[in-house]
Design an enzyme around this catalytic site. Structure first.
Site, PDB file in Angstrom:
ATOM      1  N   GLU A 147       0.835  -1.047  -0.203  1.00 57.59           N
ATOM      2  CA  GLU A 147      -0.058   0.126   0.094  1.00 57.59           C
ATOM      3  C   GLU A 147       0.734   1.350   0.202  1.00 57.59           C
ATOM      4  OE1 GLU A 147      -3.454   0.510   0.117  1.00 57.59           O
ATOM      5  OE2 GLU A 147      -3.362  -1.272  -0.554  1.00 57.59           O
ATOM      6  N   CYS A 175     -12.070   2.456 -15.003  1.00 56.11           N
ATOM      7  CA  CYS A 175     -12.424   3.726 -14.581  1.00 56.11           C
ATOM      8  C   CYS A 175     -11.228   4.609 -14.347  1.00 56.11           C
ATOM      9  CB  CYS A 175     -13.377   3.857 -13.351  1.00 56.11           C
ATOM     10  SG  CYS A 175     -14.106   5.291 -13.217  1.00 56.11           S
ATOM     11  N   CYS A 180     -16.047   2.819 -20.274  1.00 55.32           N
ATOM     12  CA  CYS A 180     -17.248   2.515 -19.648  1.00 55.32           C
ATOM     13  C   CYS A 180     -18.200   1.373 -20.270  1.00 55.32           C
ATOM     14  CB  CYS A 180     -18.024   4.091 -19.578  1.00 55.32           C
ATOM     15  SG  CYS A 180     -17.108   5.415 -18.893  1.00 55.32           S
ATOM     16  N   CYS A 234     -17.607  -1.407 -18.483  1.00 58.94           N
ATOM     17  CA  CYS A 234     -17.751  -1.449 -16.947  1.00 58.94           C
ATOM     18  C   CYS A 234     -19.087  -2.167 -16.322  1.00 58.94           C
ATOM     19  CB  CYS A 234     -17.648  -0.170 -16.618  1.00 58.94           C
ATOM     20  SG  CYS A 234     -18.103   0.405 -14.899  1.00 58.94           S
ATOM     21  N   CYS A 291     -24.212   4.363 -13.113  1.00 59.75           N
ATOM     22  CA  CYS A 291     -23.001   5.743 -12.930  1.00 59.75           C
ATOM     23  C   CYS A 291     -23.598   6.726 -13.779  1.00 59.75           C
ATOM     24  CB  CYS A 291     -21.845   4.931 -13.939  1.00 59.75           C
ATOM     25  SG  CYS A 291     -20.676   6.673 -13.952  1.00 59.75           S
TER      26      CYS A 291
HETATM   27 FE1  SF4 Z   1     -16.282   4.544 -14.382  1.00 58.74          FE
HETATM   28 FE2  SF4 Z   1     -18.571   5.276 -14.534  1.00 58.74          FE
HETATM   29 FE3  SF4 Z   1     -17.334   4.640 -16.693  1.00 58.74          FE
HETATM   30 FE4  SF4 Z   1     -17.759   2.576 -14.875  1.00 58.74          FE
HETATM   31  S1  SF4 Z   1     -19.145   3.734 -16.180  1.00 58.74           S
HETATM   32  S2  SF4 Z   1     -15.834   3.049 -15.750  1.00 58.74           S
HETATM   33  S3  SF4 Z   1     -17.712   3.990 -13.045  1.00 58.74           S
HETATM   34  S4  SF4 Z   1     -17.356   6.537 -15.255  1.00 58.74           S
END
Ligand code: SF4
Length: 351
Positions: A35, A191, A198, A201, A207
């Site tokens: 970390e 992200c 996206c 995602c 989102c």
């Molecule tokens: Fe990020 Fe939203 Fe795109 Fe997913 S949809 S990668 S959370 S900006």
């Protein structure tokens, strides 16, 4: 479990990163070192440093017992050396006050040098599966986009809101370590700061930034402040044997405790250097191209000036805060990356 959390966990099972070196044998010690190294530094840069570090310091006891120099030497090249000094201090505290075991109370961990709330929570979430939220840069970005949260995440009220959101999504009983890794992975791999992926995602349906085509606007950037510039001269003192003088920097300040060149405000060779190190100035100097380096709070522009000197007192050799480096010898341990680069360049060009 909230939809967001469930979707993220399902995605993590298939796509998440599971073979990083610090994901094996997740002790508090191993998680802590990873970390701290990962703060301000990318995974692919960290991996070889982490492996070398673990080989030399496999546990808290070896780290606590090691001289700071050895720790700094293994850190050289990662930058932000305060992190290495704090690691060493913290290892000594844990070794001597907690019997070599990380405390399980997050507040006690946060009180240790160099460990903030998110790092303390990550240590306990991974090593003990405690239901504690994390909020590193990646998580802040994901949550700010998910909720189109206005304001710079460094502002206390925005950060407070982000902590509340982080807590809301963190599972309370099972899959805590998996979720913690999953949200870090989402921020690091999909992200991303620029051009988030996206379409791949797992939480795009939830989102708001994606729905509003506004991912580039979140999180809000920090108010612009330009870094001050510090100009200085590095004195490259070469003796009659072509050895170059390296000086150990003070423990505090930039590159604390590492080997560098003597620094001066003017290009001339100050008399006190000659006197202090027992040298004669041969009055030949050469100006080299400046080196530039950006620290977190200022930019450094250092102009190297090469001076020919002659050692007139052998006492100059016995000073432990200096050494004469022969360009054909390996570099001493603990040389910051920009200084190492300059030394290598000098050797290559035979300057
Ligand atoms: Fe990020 Fe939203 Fe795109 Fe997913 S949809 S990668 S959370 S900006």
């Amino acid at each position: 479990m909230l939809d967001f959390t469930r979707k993220l966990l399902t995605w993590y099972k298939i796509q998440g990163r599971k073979n990083l070196p610090w994901q094996e044998n997740k002790t508090a010690y191993r998680v802590w070192i990873s970390e701290i190294m990962l703060q301000q530094t990318q995974v692919k840069t960290v991996i070889p440093y982490y492996l070398r570090f673990m080989e030399v310091f496999p546990d808290i006891a070896t780290l606590a017992d090691a001289p700071l120099d050895t720790v700094l030497a293994l850190w050289a090249g990662l930058g932000y050396y305060t992190r290495a000094r704090n690691l060493h201090k913290t290892a000594m505290i844990i070794q001597h006050h907690y019997n070599g075991k990380f405390p399980s109370d997050p507040e006690k961990i946060i009180a240790l040098p160099g460990i903030g709330r998110s790092t303390a929570h990550a240590i306990l979430a991974f090593s003990e599966k405690q239901a504690l939220p994390i909020l590193d840069g990646n998580v802040k970005r994901v949550l700010a986009r998910l909720h189109t949260l206005p304001g710079w995440p460094g502002k206390p009220d925005v950060e407070k809101k982000l902590w509340e959101l982080a807590e809301t999504y963190t599972p309370t009983r099972r899959y805590i370590a998996e979720y913690t890794q999953a949200i870090m992975d989402l921020g690091a791999t999909l992200c991303t700061r620029s051009k988030p992926k996206c379409n791949d995602c797992p939480v795009s349906n939830e989102c708001l930034a994606f729905k509003n085509n506004a991912t580039a606007l979140y999180p809000h950037p920090s108010p612009k402040k330009s870094l001050p510039t510090k100009r200085t001269f590095f004195l490259l003192l070469k003796n009659q044997k072509n050895e170059i003088l390296l000086e150990r920097r003070p423990e505090t300040g930039i590159w604390g405790g590492l080997w560098s060149f003597p620094e001066a405000e003017t290009p001339d060779l100050p008399f006190h250097y000659l006197n202090h190190y027992g040298l004669n100035d041969e009055h030949t100097s050469q100006v080299l191209d400046p080196i530039k380096h950006t620290f977190s709070h200022f930019k450094l522009i250092a102009t190297p000036i090469k001076h020919r000197v002659r050692i007139k007192r052998s006492s100059a050799m016995s000073n432990t805060s200096i050494l004469w480096h022969n360009p054909h010898d390996p570099l001493p341990k603990g040389v910051p990356a920009p200084i190492k680069k300059l030394l290598q360049q000098l050797e290559k060009e035979n300057v």
